[in-house]
Motif scaffolding. Structure first.
Motif, mmCIF file in Angstrom:
data_model
loop_
_atom_site.group_PDB
_atom_site.id
_atom_site.type_symbol
_atom_site.label_atom_id
_atom_site.label_comp_id
_atom_site.label_asym_id
_atom_site.label_seq_id
_atom_site.Cartn_x
_atom_site.Cartn_y
_atom_site.Cartn_z
ATOM 1 N N LYS A 1 0.843 -1.196 0.000
ATOM 2 C CA LYS A 1 0.000 0.000 0.000
ATOM 3 C C LYS A 1 0.881 1.250 0.000
ATOM 4 O O LYS A 1 2.079 1.196 0.249
ATOM 5 N N ALA A 2 0.251 2.381 -0.270
ATOM 6 C CA ALA A 2 0.939 3.678 -0.230
ATOM 7 C C ALA A 2 -0.070 4.748 0.172
ATOM 8 O O ALA A 2 -1.284 4.549 0.058
ATOM 9 N N VAL A 3 0.447 5.867 0.685
ATOM 10 C CA VAL A 3 -0.414 7.002 1.030
ATOM 11 C C VAL A 3 -0.327 8.002 -0.122
ATOM 12 O O VAL A 3 0.756 8.480 -0.460
ATOM 13 N N LYS A 4 -1.468 8.307 -0.717
ATOM 14 C CA LYS A 4 -1.492 9.214 -1.866
ATOM 15 C C LYS A 4 -2.725 10.103 -1.792
ATOM 16 O O LYS A 4 -3.846 9.612 -1.674
ATOM 17 N N ASN A 5 -2.477 11.405 -1.818
ATOM 18 C CA ASN A 5 -3.582 12.386 -1.783
ATOM 19 C C ASN A 5 -4.537 12.140 -0.615
ATOM 20 O O ASN A 5 -5.761 12.210 -0.756
ATOM 21 N N GLY A 6 -3.952 11.823 0.547
ATOM 22 C CA GLY A 6 -4.767 11.655 1.751
ATOM 23 C C GLY A 6 -5.501 10.336 1.832
ATOM 24 O O GLY A 6 -6.365 10.157 2.695
ATOM 25 N N GLU A 7 -5.179 9.377 0.962
ATOM 26 C CA GLU A 7 -5.844 8.072 0.970
ATOM 27 C C GLU A 7 -4.815 6.950 0.948
ATOM 28 O O GLU A 7 -3.687 7.138 0.498
ATOM 29 N N ILE A 8 -5.231 5.780 1.447
ATOM 30 C CA ILE A 8 -4.397 4.580 1.356
ATOM 31 C C ILE A 8 -4.768 3.880 0.052
ATOM 32 O O ILE A 8 -5.934 3.521 -0.156
ATOM 33 N N VAL A 9 -3.805 3.711 -0.839
ATOM 34 C CA VAL A 9 -4.073 3.110 -2.143
ATOM 35 C C VAL A 9 -3.174 1.892 -2.358
ATOM 36 O O VAL A 9 -2.152 1.728 -1.687
ATOM 37 N N ASP A 10 -3.571 1.040 -3.308
ATOM 38 C CA ASP A 10 -2.739 -0.109 -3.657
ATOM 39 C C ASP A 10 -1.421 0.370 -4.241
ATOM 40 O O ASP A 10 -1.362 1.388 -4.940
ATOM 41 N N SER A 11 -0.354 -0.385 -3.962
ATOM 42 C CA SER A 11 0.957 -0.003 -4.454
ATOM 43 C C SER A 11 1.606 -1.182 -5.161
ATOM 44 O O SER A 11 0.989 -2.236 -5.360
#
Length: 446
Positions: free
Chosen positions: A366-376
């Motif tokens: 996972k990663a933190v992107k634009n204030g959200e946890i997204v798949d990485s």
């Protein structure tokens, strides 16, 4: 199987009904009959498997309230864990107030405890090894009358340096005391103690069907050289947990995380060994009242504290002792509830991550992107890409490299043809190999 199948006393069944205990856990089902038989026992099972009632129920079953003497002693390696056992025991006292249970832990008024013991001995003693040993040494607590001695979380007792106190307590009992040792693991250094005090014990291991509950998701987030504090803040804002526990490896790091998150407006409590007992008790009460949304702690809290409703676990660092990873994550996803464990890692943690994966843990990148946890991306993607490249010959790889540049018309078509030719050769070689196997098989049949 139901608890009623054990034929416990009426008041024990009433207590179990009042706390809504109907079916025993696997540990309880297998070990309670052994404990009731009077045999010494070494029970190995994971944290949260129901060990506490595995020893409490037989103790209350065999208790004689007409005797004014200690009949059972239970040690636990932390104040919080001892207090949890004490609270579980108090449920039985509600049904039968004539039962006397005392909790003796460090950081409390020892002189007051000694004074109270002068007026009578408790039936059941629960506490930390150091304080119980101090009270025995002072002559105030008389334990040679006890017929059951429980060492709970024995591996943690060893790790925290309390085994010598437990050894001294064990030497104060009579010869007929039943020894019950419970632990998540049985380290080699514990063996001399077991051989010294246990007589022909039953060694029972309850294998973990899954090392971590299947209701917990494990997320892996690369720090990519970023500030851990900033990343923790971003994660906290993205997940907005019901209750999150953040684990760090040192007291100093706990203090640092706590100060940073509080200064950024989050409701955060901290727990580690340097916090005075009275303050720790106040903090725990506040946590249970949901005054905090986050608890940052060292590993002592991973096995010594039971906080209901923990929705998220965040590992600021991977623990030095990888078994604590399981204990940390096990604070969430309890009683069938879902949970999420988030682990921060850097490239230097790769070998530790692989060891945890060998334990049966599956991570989701996972990663933190634009204030959200997204798949990485999978952290092994480069390695997998290298393996794929290795399948192509050096000549073709060179051709592919040239093909990325501006080339004469028809050159890229030639590269494509070369790759196809290599694939044909591989298929031909495979067919020839299979044909040879068939011929050899026919020769052997003759």
């Amino acid at each position: 199987m139901n608890f009623t199948d054990f034929n416990f006393k009426k008041e024990i069944n009433q207590t179990l009904e009042s706390i809504n205990f109907q079916k025993p856990t696997e540990v309880q089902e297998k070990l309670i009959p052994i404990v009731l038989s009077g045999r010494d026992l070494v029970g190995e099972s994971k944290t949260g498997s129901g060990k506490t009632h595995t020893f409490l129920l037989p103790i209350f079953q065999n208790l004689d309230v007409t005797l004014n003497e200690v009949q059972a002693v239970i040690t636990a390696p932390s104040r919080e864990l001892a207090t949890q056992i004490y609270k579980a025991a108090q449920e039985f006292v509600k049904i039968n107030p004539s039962i006397r249970v005392s909790n003796f832990v460090g950081g409390t008024d020892k002189a007051r405890q000694i004074k109270k013991l002068e007026n009578g001995q408790p039936h059941i003693v629960i506490g930390t090894p150091g304080r119980i040993h101090d009270l025995i040494k002072s002559g105030a607590l008389i334990v040679y009358t006890a017929n059951t001695f429980v060492v709970d979380e024995a591996d943690m007792t060893l790790d925290m340096g309390f085994l010598s106190d437990v050894d001294n307590i064990a030497s104060a009992f009579g010869k007929k005391v039943q020894m019950l040792v419970f632990s998540a693991t049985i380290p080699q250094k514990l063996q001399p103690f077991l051989k010294k005090y246990l007589h022909n014990p039953v060694m029972q291991t309850i294998a973990n069907k899954t090392v971590i509950s299947d209701t917990i998701e494990n997320w892996l987030i690369s720090t990519k050289g970023a500030s851990h504090n900033q990343l923790l803040l971003q994660i906290s804002q993205a997940i907005n947990p019901y209750m999150a526990m953040i684990f760090a490896n040192t007291k100093g790091r706990v203090d640092d995380i706590h100060h940073f998150l509080v200064s950024n407006g989050l409701k955060v409590a901290k727990i580690h060994g340097d916090i005075p007992p009275r303050e720790r008790k106040r903090i725990m009460n506040s946590i249970k009242n949901l005054d905090y949304q986050y608890v940052v702690a060292t590993d002592i809290a991973a096995r010594g504290i039971d906080i209901e409703g923990v929705s998220h676990i965040i590992n600021d660092e991977i623990p030095k002792d990888l078994t604590f990873f399981v204990h940390r994550v096990g604070r969430s996803g309890r009683n069938g509830l879902t949970g999420t464990a988030i682990t921060l890692y850097s490239p230097s943690d790769d070998s530790a991550i692989r060891e945890i994966e060998k334990m049966g843990v599956t991570f989701q990148p996972k990663a933190v992107k634009n204030g959200e946890i997204v798949d990485s991306y999978d952290r092994d993607r480069r390695e997998k890409r290298e393996k794929k490249r290795d399948e192509i010959s050096l000549a073709t790889r060179g051709a592919l490299a040239k093909g990325k540049k501006k080339v004469k018309p028809g050159y890229k078509r030639a590269i494509k043809w070369q790759i196809e030719e290599e694939n044909k050769k591989k298929r031909r070689a495979e067919r020839n190999k299979n044909a040879r196997k068939q011929r050899e098989g026919r020769k052997q049949s003759f």
